[in-house]
Design an enzyme around this catalytic site. Structure first.
Site, PDB file in Angstrom:
ATOM      1  N   THR A 116      -5.828   2.450  -6.827  1.00 41.52           N
ATOM      2  CA  THR A 116      -7.105   2.424  -6.106  1.00 41.52           C
ATOM      3  C   THR A 116      -7.890   3.687  -6.438  1.00 41.52           C
ATOM      4  O   THR A 116      -7.401   4.800  -6.251  1.00 41.52           O
ATOM      5  CB  THR A 116      -6.867   2.325  -4.596  1.00 41.52           C
ATOM      6  N   LYS A 141      -8.219  -0.809  -9.119  1.00 42.49           N
ATOM      7  CA  LYS A 141      -8.888  -1.427  -7.969  1.00 42.49           C
ATOM      8  C   LYS A 141     -10.010  -0.524  -7.456  1.00 42.49           C
ATOM      9  O   LYS A 141      -9.821   0.682  -7.315  1.00 42.49           O
ATOM     10  CB  LYS A 141      -7.886  -1.680  -6.845  1.00 42.49           C
ATOM     11  N   TYR A 172      -2.350   5.143  -4.226  1.00 44.35           N
ATOM     12  CA  TYR A 172      -3.467   6.063  -4.034  1.00 44.35           C
ATOM     13  C   TYR A 172      -3.163   7.302  -4.875  1.00 44.35           C
ATOM     14  O   TYR A 172      -2.114   7.925  -4.693  1.00 44.35           O
ATOM     15  CB  TYR A 172      -3.605   6.466  -2.568  1.00 44.35           C
ATOM     16  N   HIS A 211     -13.612  -1.778  -1.225  1.00 45.05           N
ATOM     17  CA  HIS A 211     -12.654  -1.330  -0.206  1.00 45.05           C
ATOM     18  C   HIS A 211     -12.923  -1.990   1.147  1.00 45.05           C
ATOM     19  O   HIS A 211     -12.790  -1.371   2.206  1.00 45.05           O
ATOM     20  CB  HIS A 211     -12.692   0.193  -0.065  1.00 45.05           C
ATOM     21  N   SER A 228       0.817  -1.209   0.000  1.00 45.17           N
ATOM     22  CA  SER A 228       0.000   0.000   0.000  1.00 45.17           C
ATOM     23  C   SER A 228       0.854   1.263   0.000  1.00 45.17           C
ATOM     24  O   SER A 228       1.949   1.302   0.587  1.00 45.17           O
ATOM     25  CB  SER A 228      -0.912   0.005   1.239  1.00 45.17           C
TER      26      SER A 228
END
Length: 390
Positions: free
Chosen positions: A167, A262, A140, A286, A117
């Site tokens: 994402t 995603k 992100y 999520h 992440s």
């Protein structure tokens, strides 16, 4: 003693993911547990991710003559030993100080990969240098394209990550009521009672204080409590509600390897992702932490597979807690599944060894489920192996 140095001596023994969940709940302070296990608002989406699997039964055929089931899959040209990847989870070091590095090593031992992440407790570079294989990186899309995102892409590429996961379902932070009630808001709020709740778990407390893996290592070089506050400030400042498909297309143009979007629940969005060059999509809400109520991931899966499954890899993220869950998703058309919370449970209980144990449980359950169904390989699964229960 196990390969990672922990003794998994538990009474009673932990034999399924739910056992690890119960043990993790006992090991973690309430506010950390709310962050790792909770969802948005009344958690209908979180609950729906689990109950969606009860809408399907598996078809059983006997005397099939298979001596062992093949549970390996190929994703983006790479062979994995099981159809389960580790989802990107932020601040994993709150579950256990070994965090993403320990989880990535456990994934390698199991023959699969971790998706690191952006909000990880270990940096892009730390995980890359501490592992043998090229794990995936999750971005992100925060901040300006010429600033934060470009920096993350360059760091990931230079560190050897080949697959990028972007994402797209966090234009704003979800309303995570449980986190806010227990003090895990933005920023976290500590009270004497909450500090005492952590102090009665000395193993967790010692690991946190000694290793200070409570920050987003990719966005700040500051460790400890100050770094945690800075991480939250950066996240709040960088989050972008105005992102469009053009922004994601620009990221696709900057990335040469496999490119996965995603946070897809609608087949039209899946088609749009493929149109801009995505080689894969993750059907995901999520983990029930954003829009509530949103459609359960499994319920959204068939339409997405029908829309793009012949042109892109389709992964399912959300609600998988057993091997039979994974088999159900694969039969509905997923190429593989992703799991987040189950590996966090294992991490909280015994660090990397706990993650390895959870992945071992899932692998054994998938193999057993296929054998009981009379199916020789995950590649043979189709919707013909399912019976709708509604």
């Amino acid at each position: 003693m196990t390969a990672f140095g922990y003794r998994l001596r538990t009474r009673p023994p932990l034999v399924c993911v739910e056992d690890y969940r119960a043990a993790a709940r006992r090991a973690l302070p309430t506010m950390v547990w709310a962050y790792l296990d909770g969802g948005a608002e009344d958690e209908r989406t979180l609950y729906g991710n689990r109950t969606a699997f009860t809408n399907w039964s598996l078809r059983q055929r006997v005397l099939a003559g298979h001596s062992g089931a093949d549970i390996g899959v190929e994703l983006f040209g790479e062979r994995l030993d099981l159809p389960v990847l580790l989802s990107p989870t932020g601040l994993t070091g709150l579950a256990h100080w070994t965090g993403e590095l320990g989880a990535a090593r456990a994934a390698e031992q199991a023959g699969t990969r971790l998706t690191l992440s952006t909000a990880s407790s270990y940096s892009i570079e730390e995980v890359a240098t501490g592992t043998r294989h090229d794990h995936w990186f999750q971005l992100y899309p925060w901040g300006e394209r010429a600033g934060f995102m470009t920096s993350m892409l360059d760091r990931a590429r230079d560190s050897g990550y080949r697959t990028l996961v972007v994402t797209v379902d966090v234009p704003v932070q979800g309303n995570r009521v449980g986190e806010r009630r227990t003090g895990m808001g933005h920023p976290p709020i500590l009270t004497p009672r909450r500090i005492a709740d952590a102090a009665v778990r000395p193993g967790w407390w010692y690991g946190l204080l000694r290793h200070r893996r409570m920050t987003m290592a990719n966005v700040t070089g500051t460790r400890g409590a100050a770094g945690a506050v800075e991480s939250v400030a950066v996240q709040q400042r960088q989050i972008r509600p105005d992102l469009t498909w053009a922004d994601v297309a620009a990221l696709r143009d900057r990335w040469e390897g496999p490119f996965v979007v995603k946070g897809i629940l609608d087949p039209a969005d899946a088609q749009r992702a493929v149109q801009i060059g995505a080689t894969g999509v993750v059907v995901s809400n999520h983990g029930g932490r954003q829009l509530n109520p949103a459609v359960p991931s499994l319920a959204a899966l068939p339409a997405v597979v029908d829309a793009v499954g012949d042109r892109a890899t389709v992964l399912l993220d959300g609600g998988v807690r057993s091997g039979s869950d994974a088999v159900t998703a694969l039969a509905l058309g997923a190429d593989a599944v992703m799991v987040g919370r189950p590996c966090l449970y294992g991490l909280a209980v015994a660090g990397a060894d706990g993650v390895a144990a959870v992945l071992g449980i899932l692998a054994a359950e998938i193999r057993q489920t296929l054998t009981l169904m009379g199916v020789g390989s995950v590649a043979d699964l189709s919707r013909d192996h399912l019976i709708a229960m509604n």
